[in-house]
Enzyme design. Sequence first.
Site, PDB file in Angstrom:
ATOM      1  N   LYS A 113       0.825  -1.213   0.000  1.00 51.35           N
ATOM      2  CA  LYS A 113       0.000   0.000   0.000  1.00 51.35           C
ATOM      3  C   LYS A 113       0.864   1.270   0.000  1.00 51.35           C
ATOM      4  CE  LYS A 113      -4.088  -2.175   0.737  1.00 51.35           C
ATOM      5  NZ  LYS A 113      -3.628  -3.572   0.584  1.00 51.35           N
TER       6      LYS A 113
HETATM    7  C1  LIG Z   1      -4.012  -4.689  -0.158  1.00 53.74           C
HETATM    8  C2  LIG Z   1      -3.185  -5.913  -0.236  1.00 53.74           C
HETATM    9  C3  LIG Z   1      -3.395  -6.894  -1.231  1.00 53.74           C
HETATM   10  C4  LIG Z   1      -4.497  -6.799  -2.252  1.00 53.74           C
HETATM   11  O1  LIG Z   1      -4.296  -5.803  -3.192  1.00 53.74           O
HETATM   12  P1  LIG Z   1      -5.495  -5.282  -4.104  1.00 53.74           P
HETATM   13  O2  LIG Z   1      -4.963  -4.130  -4.839  1.00 53.74           O
HETATM   14  O3  LIG Z   1      -6.589  -4.897  -3.121  1.00 53.74           O
HETATM   15  O4  LIG Z   1      -5.915  -6.413  -4.968  1.00 53.74           O
HETATM   16  C5  LIG Z   1      -2.540  -7.986  -1.261  1.00 53.74           C
HETATM   17  N1  LIG Z   1      -1.566  -8.140  -0.340  1.00 53.74           N
HETATM   18  C6  LIG Z   1      -1.346  -7.233   0.641  1.00 53.74           C
HETATM   19  C7  LIG Z   1      -0.260  -7.488   1.642  1.00 53.74           C
HETATM   20  C8  LIG Z   1      -2.137  -6.088   0.726  1.00 53.74           C
HETATM   21  O5  LIG Z   1      -1.919  -5.187   1.721  1.00 53.74           O
END
Ligand SMILES: *Cc1c(COP(=O)(O)O)cnc(C)c1O
Length: 490
Positions: A113
């Site tokens: 993120k």
């Molecule tokens: C948010 C997240 C995901 C999923 O990503 P999306 O863009 O929502 O598909 C996968 N792994 C981790 C560790 C995340 O924080």
Amino acid sequence: MKNIKYIGTRNKESTATASEAILKGICEDGGLFIPEEFPVLDKSLEELADLSYQDLAYEILKLYLTDFTEEELRYCINGAYDSKFDTPAIAPVVKKADVSILELFHGRTIAFKDMALSILPYLMKTSAKKNGLDKEIVILTATSGDTGKAALEGFASVEGIQIIVFFPEDGVSPVQKLQMTTQEGANTCVVGIKGNFDDAQSAVKTIFTDAALGKELSEKGFVFSSANSINIGRLVPQVVYYFQAYLQMVKMGEIKLGEEINVTVPTGNFGNILAGYFAKKMGLPVKTFICASNENKVLYDFFTTGVYNKNRDFNVTTSPSMDILISSNLERLLCIASGQEKTKTLMESLNKEGKYELDLTGGDIKGEYATEEETAAAIKDMFEKSGYVLDTHTAVAYAAYEKYKAQTGDETPAVIVSTASPYKFTKDVLCSIDEKYADVDFFSLMNELEKISGVEIPAPIRGIESRAILHKTVIERDVIKEFVKDHLTK
Ligand SMILES: *Cc1c(COP(=O)(O)O)cnc(C)c1O
């Protein structure tokens, strides 16, 4: 350079410039913004090959955020992708046990993120200035763990913006809670809620739609906004690292320039993989995307049967950031594939019946999934083959990729997108490797992981257990609105 306009996924007439779309976040009719057309690169891959991450980011972002000046974009990019990341590569590719792995966890919260939330505050602030917004932006976020901390890190100490994060007091992991309650920055506010994530989320949504409160606070100089993953300002920066990964694979000698690759992405809300799809639309040589799900395999079922159906049991898994039954960003793919009118009907059907049908089974995104057992086995397998420790989310992707390869015989050079450091999910990771870790306390486990992986405990969480707790407020869930009002006007 061509001006890119943003249009709604449910109505072509909802249009916005890039900066307006970033400020609005979502269309008034509930649709999401997509670029009216995909920009094409004005440089060849060869010309991009030696750029730094920051310069590559500029080459991509300038094609999407066409109402930003070069000076504005470079200010945003250089502010976001600096020494907050623990490697100058920002998103390095490593080769382990025959696959390339794109590590997206080198930022401040050690999960992917950070890639978008470190730049969103800059994009939002610049957008506010461009559009003559004279109010202080208040970011309200309800979090089940990861998003809240990444948003706090991104927005901390950004002038003209305040951020308030609500989390379920008893519903996040010890590391996640400490990450948030030790957050510095005078403009940050972190509040525990007596209730679960849904309680926090619904309370925040009510505040967004409370017209009277909006008016009252507007008169006092505030406007609410959201750092949610449907904001185009979070999607577009993620396109960059797909190019970066490809160019690194060329440099490492894994592929020749122009050769096609496969990409496997551990998927929840469908934002990360969609950014990869955008990269392909712009000309990146990708053959197939493997959309990897955990046991909440709504997307696997959709891509293999053409039916999206959220009416099913919700599984709590060891990859919590993928425990999702409504993948919001999928709406953008539906619109690209079938247009606004169809998408509007599909979304109405999702709201009413919890399901819809659209056949994308023959497309270039394939669904795969991994069970909890397969995920744990993948962590152990990778560790035994290479000494490298995968986090649980990345392990879902690795397991799914191996299944895809076994079923299709497709040996195209592949990259697996790694979304978190194993240190974020230490217990589940170590227990997959050896059951002896089951009764060891959380903070000793970090030292164990350091020992067996040879990767140092990341600085952002090193010694976190002894940091000063700066946010101690815990409130009842039915007083969130009063809390926000008091906090802003005190
Ligand atoms: C948010 C997240 C995901 C999923 O990503 P999306 O863009 O929502 O598909 C996968 N792994 C981790 C560790 C995340 O924080």
